[in-house]
Enzyme design. Structure first.
Site, PDB file in Angstrom:
ATOM      1  N   GLU A 198       2.068   3.812 -12.765  1.00 41.95           N
ATOM      2  CA  GLU A 198       1.283   3.932 -14.089  1.00 41.95           C
ATOM      3  C   GLU A 198       1.954   4.222 -15.182  1.00 41.95           C
ATOM      4  OE1 GLU A 198      -2.617   5.316 -13.609  1.00 41.95           O
ATOM      5  OE2 GLU A 198      -2.983   3.607 -11.777  1.00 41.95           O
ATOM      6  N   GLU A 228      -2.036   0.798  -5.395  1.00 38.65           N
ATOM      7  CA  GLU A 228      -2.898   1.815  -5.286  1.00 38.65           C
ATOM      8  C   GLU A 228      -4.498   1.386  -5.555  1.00 38.65           C
ATOM      9  OE1 GLU A 228      -1.787   5.237  -7.635  1.00 38.65           O
ATOM     10  OE2 GLU A 228      -3.907   5.593  -8.439  1.00 38.65           O
TER      11      GLU A 228
HETATM   12  C1  GAL Z   1      -4.443   6.806 -10.641  1.00 37.56           C
HETATM   13  C2  GAL Z   1      -3.340   7.398 -10.663  1.00 37.56           C
HETATM   14  C3  GAL Z   1      -3.332   8.557  -9.451  1.00 37.56           C
HETATM   15  C4  GAL Z   1      -4.656   9.173  -9.647  1.00 37.56           C
HETATM   16  C5  GAL Z   1      -5.725   7.987  -9.489  1.00 37.56           C
HETATM   17  C6  GAL Z   1      -7.182   8.692  -9.636  1.00 37.56           C
HETATM   18  O1  GAL Z   1      -4.528   5.979 -11.972  1.00 37.56           O
HETATM   19  O2  GAL Z   1      -2.111   6.565 -10.158  1.00 37.56           O
HETATM   20  O3  GAL Z   1      -2.118   9.499  -9.597  1.00 37.56           O
HETATM   21  O4  GAL Z   1      -4.807   9.887 -11.023  1.00 37.56           O
HETATM   22  O5  GAL Z   1      -5.600   7.341 -10.663  1.00 37.56           O
HETATM   23  O6  GAL Z   1      -8.044   7.836  -9.590  1.00 37.56           O
END
Ligand code: GAL
Length: 828
Positions: free
Chosen positions: A429, A520
């Protein structure tokens, strides 16, 4: 375009090996043991912000003796005003000093001695005998210093000093820990040697009949004279020698040279998730008949590709990546690395059916990769959470310009022989993803990676790689969506999606010919064992985009039905339902396998640890663990929840996850509440049950025959404790751990699922209590104490072996409850 990545190295147990010589196992093991020795024990530690530099270190009088790995932050109190914020776990950083005195054998004066730090959080500086060796800002990278020119040999002492500066905060979006939190090693080699991380084994040809191995080895001559060396690399499967190749070369004074060797293995045993077969290459450097160095490179042989239409193919077979993201903390142990603690996490995940790990958002401890090699996980090895543009005021972006090339190169050289690594992620991100700077840096990083490893695809975890219309209902349906700059840059071999499962089926249209990976996903939320049990009345927060985060439950709980999610994420089921449907969706890495310290989304203080985990901070599975297990494994699963302690007359939703059966029948106190089965793409079934105390029983059946039965009973008042160790015998090595679960039960032994008694632990014998944890994200009790309040009937205590064999006795007690005493044996 199909991405084709032929893997790594060769190997096997050839029935007909090309070369044979007497196995030199003993000699090799000895040489290897001498090359790399643990440097963890007997350090002194001092935490004090007032000592600003090495010159004033002498003014510190109070030093604590400890063994590494060590995380000082985990020893502190949770602090609402901590500069780290709740995002960083509300635990303080600061400035820590470590020092150690040691001697080096006189006979090593003709050799080279190097110190290897697997990771120091952060901004470390190191001195040896008063000489400054250097600074390393990155808290996750492994690095070395050559000590040789400054060492005293024989009886004369040496002193090494390490400063770790984690005072500028916040510098992390999650709990980082502080100090020398990974292993430290001394490496000793002759002056002609294999450069550290200087081997590269690839398998240009690899199939079940033949593997061609390409061995590249950087050999260094640190003599001030030219040397002739003989380099022999022997390939082993276990202790069995398979083949060996030798090369002679002349090395100019103070120079290094890369040599290439080739060999082959007949009928290699391929590395796979189910059977992670490993080989090792042992490289011996001989000068004038003396062995000056022995260097070991474990490797595996497999082929794989990410295909834009077929998804992920491993050794010719389609495999769906069912992965989880892991931060580096180990719950109650903080970030202090421990191999057994890591192994336990991986075992818990494996048991659920997980086959992939993403090392969010940084290079992991090297032992994690060794474990993934051995246990069969598909690893995405990630480098950065930010590039030049900051996410926190004092984060790595400040060090970016000076360090990113070195850090990325060091990660690649260290990790590229691991057969478990299949994807490099150059960032998570990254704010620059939306602009041309992101495209430029992405290309620069991709070139650095490709110069060191060409066998794996590069991705970045983007959010999401489509520009979206900020409308709640049509969020991901915007026909005019544009790829973001990084995704469009051509730097990436795989398009990595963080979240946005609604867009996945448009991937092939948006990115024709570039394979897909969900880097993710999910970010669903739950407190283990806590339920808003009636779906007709519960608040559906923060499921919807327009409900602010400050709504929630009293006591900062989150219901553990798979109904609560972040706005950007989904329920566990929703993303998996999409991913499972299409082969071209190679797989997913769920946020997260375990709760971690910090980032207690959706709450703030007093919550201090996350709610994202499929298992809680203690490693206890939440209910959704069994949804995945029912989908991702072949073993029969039947899991019903919630607990059965409610108010009379209350309506309770009873959920069941099951597999390998046509239907499940539910009974309350012997009376059938009906049979149910999953319809369409359902992943669970629900009964709405008017509560009455007693026994809830589920039976799953296939063709009318019982597959599994499961009972949940109403518990009476808490009356007793029951301690169970995951391993009753552990190694007496001062390091090994036994994880003991303590359940609270009623007088009849029924699990008391809502009990939250405070439990006190006492340990007798040569061992110690190193962690206590209930998995409660709101608890401010120290993880390092000897008592802890249980959460919903459970608490964990972690016992570490001493270095003498013993029979340890652990007692768990709580006011008014019958205590539980167990034995844990430690053995040499
Ligand atoms: C994502 C991020 C993670 C964590 C997650 C929580 O956007 O990459 O590190 O913060 O959100 O939902």
């Amino acid at each position: 375009m199909t991405q084709h990545y032929t893997t790594q190295i060769i190997k096997t147990l050839a029935a007909f090996s090309l070369f044979t010589f007497i196995a030199c196992g003993t000699k090799d093991s000895k040489a290897l043991a001498e090359r790399k020795t643990s440097f963890n024990s007997g350090w002194k530690f001092h935490l004090n912000d007032s000592i600003k530099d090495r010159d004033t270190i002498g003014t510190a009088t109070q030093w604590r003796t400890l063994n590494l790995p060590h995380d000082w932050s985990i020893e502190g109190n949770f602090d609402e005003k901590s500069p780290a914020g709740v995002g960083g776990g509300a635990l303080n950083g600061g400035l820590g000093w470590y020092k150690k005195t040691f001697t080096v054998k006189a006979q090593d004066s003709t050799k080279l001695t190097t110190i290897l730090f697997d990771g120091i959080y952060r901004n470390s500086e190191v001195w040896i005998n008063g000489h400054y060796l250097g600074k390393r800002p990155n808290g996750y990278i492994s690095f070395r210093y050559n000590l040789t020119p400054y060492l005293n040999y024989g009886d004369k002492q040496n002193e090494i000093i390490v400063k770790a500066n984690n005072s500028k905060q916040p510098n992390s979006r999650w709990y980082s820990g502080s100090g020398i939190y990974r292993n430290v090693w001394l490496e000793t080699t002759g002056k002609v040697h294999v450069k550290a991380d200087g081997t590269y084994i690839t398998t240009p040809v690899a199939n079940t009949t033949k593997a061609n191995l390409k061995l590249q080895t950087i050999v260094k001559n640190e003599f001030a004279a030219e040397k002739s060396a003989e380099i022999t690399t022997t390939i082993y499967k276990g202790d069995k020698e398979i083949t060996a190749v030798t090369k002679e070369l002349k090395l100019p004074a103070n120079a290094e040279q890369t040599i290439s060797q080739e060999t082959g293995i007949e009928n290699p045993e391929l590395w796979s998730v189910e059977k992670p077969e490993l080989y090792k290459a042992v490289t011996e450097v001989k000068v004038d008949g003396d062995i000056l160095d022995t260097y070991e490179t474990p490797f595996g042989i497999r082929t794989f590709k990410f295909d834009a239409t077929k998804g992920f193919i491993l050794n010719g077979k389609h495999v769906k990546i069912k992965g989880v993201c892991l931060h580096h903390d180990l719950g109650a142990l903080g970030s202090a690395f421990n191999t057994r603690a890591m192994e336990r996490e991986l075992e818990i995940m494996k048991e659920m059916g997980v086959n992939g790990i993403r090392t969010t958002h940084n290079p992991p401890a090297p032992e994690l990769l060794d474990l993934c090699d051995k246990m069969g996980f598909i690893v995405m090895d990630e480098s950065f959470d930010m590039w030049k543009q900051a996410k926190n005021p004092d984060d790595y972006s400040k060090d970016w310009d000076k360090w990113h090339v070195t850090d990325l190169q060091d990660q690649l050289y260290r990790d590229r022989n691991h057969p478990s690594i299949f994807i490099w992620s150059i960032g998570n991100e990254i704010p620059e993803q939306w602009n041309e700077q992101g495209a430029k840096i992405g290309k620069e990083l991709a070139a650095i990676v490709k110069a060191i490893d060409t066998t794996r695809p590069i991705t970045a975890a983007m959010n999401p790689p489509i520009v979206v219309n900020n409308n709640v209902t049509t969020q991901f349906d915007n026909a005019a969506a544009q790829p973001n700059a990084l995704a469009a840059s051509g730097a990436l071999d795989l398009i990595g999606y963080n979240y946005a499962h609604q867009t996945y089926t448009q991937h092939q249209k948006n990115f024709p010919n570039i394979p897909f990976i969900a880097t993710e996903t999910t970010s669903a939320l739950a407190t283990r064992g806590y339920y808003d049990a009636n779906s007709d009345t519960i608040k559906q927060w923060p499921v919807r985009w327009d409900i602010p985060f400050n709504e929630g439950n009293p006591g900062n709980t989150v219901s553990a039905y798979d109904q609560v999610q972040t706005p950007w994420g989904s329920t566990h089921e929703a993303t998996w339902k999409v991913i499972k449907k299409h082969d071209y969706l190679s797989g997913m890495y769920i946020w997260t396998g375990f709760d971690y310290i910090g980032e207690p989304t959706p709450y703030g203080w007093p919550s201090i640890s996350s709610y994202f985990g499929i298992a809680d901070l203690a490693g206890f599975p939440k209910d959704v663990y069994y949804m995945y297990q029912s989908e991702w494994t072949n073993k029969p699963v039947l899991h019903i929840f919630p607990h059965w302690n409610w108010k009379a007359g209350q309506n309770v939703d009873v959920w069941a996850y099951y597999n390998n059966a046509d239907e499940v029948e539910l009974y309350l106190n012997g009376k059938s509440l009906g049979k149910k089965s999953k319809q369409g793409d359902d992943l669970h079934i629900i009964w709405k049950v008017p509560y009455e105390p007693g026994t809830l029983k589920a039976i799953s059946r296939k063709n009318g025959k019982t597959v599994l039965e499961k009972e949940i009973k109403t518990a009476g008042a808490p009356a007793a404790l029951k301690a169970t160790a995951d391993r009753a015998t552990i190694k007496a090595d001062g390091n090994d751990l036994s994880f003991v679960t303590v359940d609270i039960t009623d007088a009849k032994g029924v699990f008391a699922a809502t009990a939250n008694n405070e439990i006190t632990f006492t340990l007798k014998g040569n061992g110690k209590i190193v962690g206590v944890c209930s998995g409660d994200p709101v608890s401010h009790e120290s993880y390092k104490g000897n008592k802890h309040t249980a959460l919903n009937g459970k608490c964990l205590v972690i016992i570490q072996a001493g270095d003498k064999a013993d029979n340890l006795e652990l007692a768990a007690s709580a006011a008014g409850l019958k205590n539980s005493v167990i034995q844990i044996k430690t053995a040499n």
